[in-house]
Design a protein around this motif. Structure first.
Motif, short mmCIF file in Angstrom:
data_model
loop_
_atom_site.label_atom_id
_atom_site.label_comp_id
_atom_site.label_asym_id
_atom_site.label_seq_id
_atom_site.Cartn_x
_atom_site.Cartn_y
_atom_site.Cartn_z
N THR A 183 0.86 -1.18 0.00
CA THR A 183 0.00 0.00 0.00
C THR A 183 0.89 1.23 0.00
OG1 THR A 183 -1.71 -1.18 1.22
CG2 THR A 183 -1.85 1.22 1.21
N THR A 184 0.63 2.12 -0.95
CA THR A 184 1.36 3.37 -1.08
C THR A 184 0.36 4.51 -1.19
OG1 THR A 184 1.43 3.21 -3.50
CG2 THR A 184 3.29 2.27 -2.29
N LYS A 185 0.87 5.72 -0.98
CA LYS A 185 0.03 6.91 -1.15
C LYS A 185 0.31 7.47 -2.54
CE LYS A 185 -0.81 9.58 2.28
NZ LYS A 185 -0.82 10.59 3.35
N GLY A 186 -0.76 7.77 -3.28
CA GLY A 186 -0.61 8.33 -4.62
C GLY A 186 0.12 9.65 -4.58
N ARG A 187 1.12 9.80 -5.44
CA ARG A 187 1.93 11.02 -5.42
C ARG A 187 1.16 12.23 -5.91
NH1 ARG A 187 2.78 7.96 -9.51
NH2 ARG A 187 3.29 8.72 -11.59
N ARG A 188 0.12 12.03 -6.68
CA ARG A 188 -0.71 13.15 -7.15
C ARG A 188 -2.03 13.23 -6.40
NH1 ARG A 188 0.33 11.56 -13.31
NH2 ARG A 188 2.50 12.18 -13.43
N SER A 189 -2.67 12.07 -6.26
CA SER A 189 -4.01 12.05 -5.65
C SER A 189 -3.98 12.08 -4.13
CB SER A 189 -4.76 10.79 -6.09
OG SER A 189 -4.17 9.64 -5.49
N GLY A 190 -2.90 11.55 -3.55
CA GLY A 190 -2.84 11.44 -2.09
C GLY A 190 -3.65 10.27 -1.55
N LYS A 191 -4.32 9.52 -2.44
CA LYS A 191 -5.13 8.39 -2.03
C LYS A 191 -4.27 7.15 -1.87
CE LYS A 191 -9.26 9.93 -4.45
NZ LYS A 191 -10.24 9.60 -5.51
N GLU A 192 -4.65 6.31 -0.92
CA GLU A 192 -3.93 5.05 -0.75
C GLU A 192 -4.30 4.08 -1.85
OE1 GLU A 192 -4.38 3.44 3.19
OE2 GLU A 192 -2.78 4.74 3.92
N ARG A 193 -3.27 3.40 -2.35
CA ARG A 193 -3.44 2.40 -3.40
C ARG A 193 -2.74 1.13 -2.96
NH1 ARG A 193 -6.95 5.16 -6.73
NH2 ARG A 193 -6.09 7.17 -7.30
N THR A 194 -3.36 -0.02 -3.21
CA THR A 194 -2.79 -1.30 -2.83
C THR A 194 -2.64 -2.18 -4.06
OG1 THR A 194 -3.79 -1.15 -0.64
CG2 THR A 194 -3.09 -3.34 -1.36
N VAL A 195 -1.45 -2.78 -4.20
CA VAL A 195 -1.18 -3.68 -5.32
C VAL A 195 -0.58 -4.98 -4.78
CG1 VAL A 195 -0.83 -1.86 -7.03
CG2 VAL A 195 1.11 -2.70 -5.73
N PRO A 196 -0.95 -6.12 -5.40
CA PRO A 196 -0.30 -7.38 -5.04
C PRO A 196 1.00 -7.51 -5.82
CG PRO A 196 -2.05 -7.78 -6.62
CD PRO A 196 -2.06 -6.30 -6.34
N LEU A 197 2.06 -7.95 -5.14
CA LEU A 197 3.37 -8.11 -5.77
C LEU A 197 4.01 -9.42 -5.33
CD1 LEU A 197 4.82 -4.55 -5.09
CD2 LEU A 197 3.94 -5.39 -7.28
N PHE A 198 4.71 -10.06 -6.25
CA PHE A 198 5.56 -11.18 -5.86
C PHE A 198 6.72 -10.62 -5.07
CE2 PHE A 198 3.75 -13.31 -9.70
CZ PHE A 198 3.12 -14.34 -9.02
N ALA A 199 7.12 -11.32 -4.02
CA ALA A 199 8.21 -10.85 -3.17
C ALA A 199 9.04 -12.03 -2.69
CB ALA A 199 7.66 -10.08 -1.98
N VAL A 200 10.32 -11.75 -2.45
CA VAL A 200 11.17 -12.73 -1.78
C VAL A 200 11.65 -12.10 -0.48
CG1 VAL A 200 11.90 -13.92 -3.89
CG2 VAL A 200 13.26 -12.03 -3.03
N GLU A 201 11.80 -12.93 0.52
CA GLU A 201 12.32 -12.42 1.79
C GLU A 201 13.76 -11.97 1.59
OE1 GLU A 201 11.81 -15.15 5.01
OE2 GLU A 201 9.66 -15.31 4.68
#
Length: 112
Positions: A10-28
């Protein structure tokens, strides 16, 4: 084929200021995770990456655990090691790099 966690970033939109959530593959990686800003090989970085770097922080959700994180680009040695892990687990990343001229960022998400 995919021996990776799926995290919700979850990040904050740099223009909108709204929170956005994306699913991502990750490795520890260390105490946190590493993710790849591939954008499926498109020539521009994904919006989540631009938002994350602009905000300088985000939240990772894995299962029921939420962790505040700060991003940093993997250094050269880390990137080489992490990139190999990602490609070994999903060969599509190699194809994404092949079709774009941009260096696809590997981002380390460190707990705050």
């Amino acid at each position: 084929m995919f021996d990776m966690d799926v995290v919700l970033l979850t990040t904050k939109g740099r223009r909108s200021g709204k929170e956005r959530t994306v699913p991502l593959f990750a490795v520890e990686h260390g105490d946190g995770w590493a993710v790849v800003a591939s954008n499926s090989g498109h020539d521009q970085h994904p919006a989540w990456y631009l938002n994350l770097t602009a905000a300088g922080e985000g939240t990772v959700t894995l299962g029921s655990t939420k962790t505040r994180v700060r991003p940093r680009g993997a250094d050269d040695a880390e990137r080489e090691e992490l990139w190999k892990q990602f490609v070994d687990r999903y060969s599509g990343y190699a194809e994404y790099q092949r079709v774009t001229d941009r260096a696809i960022p590997v981002v380390v998400l460190e707990p705050v």
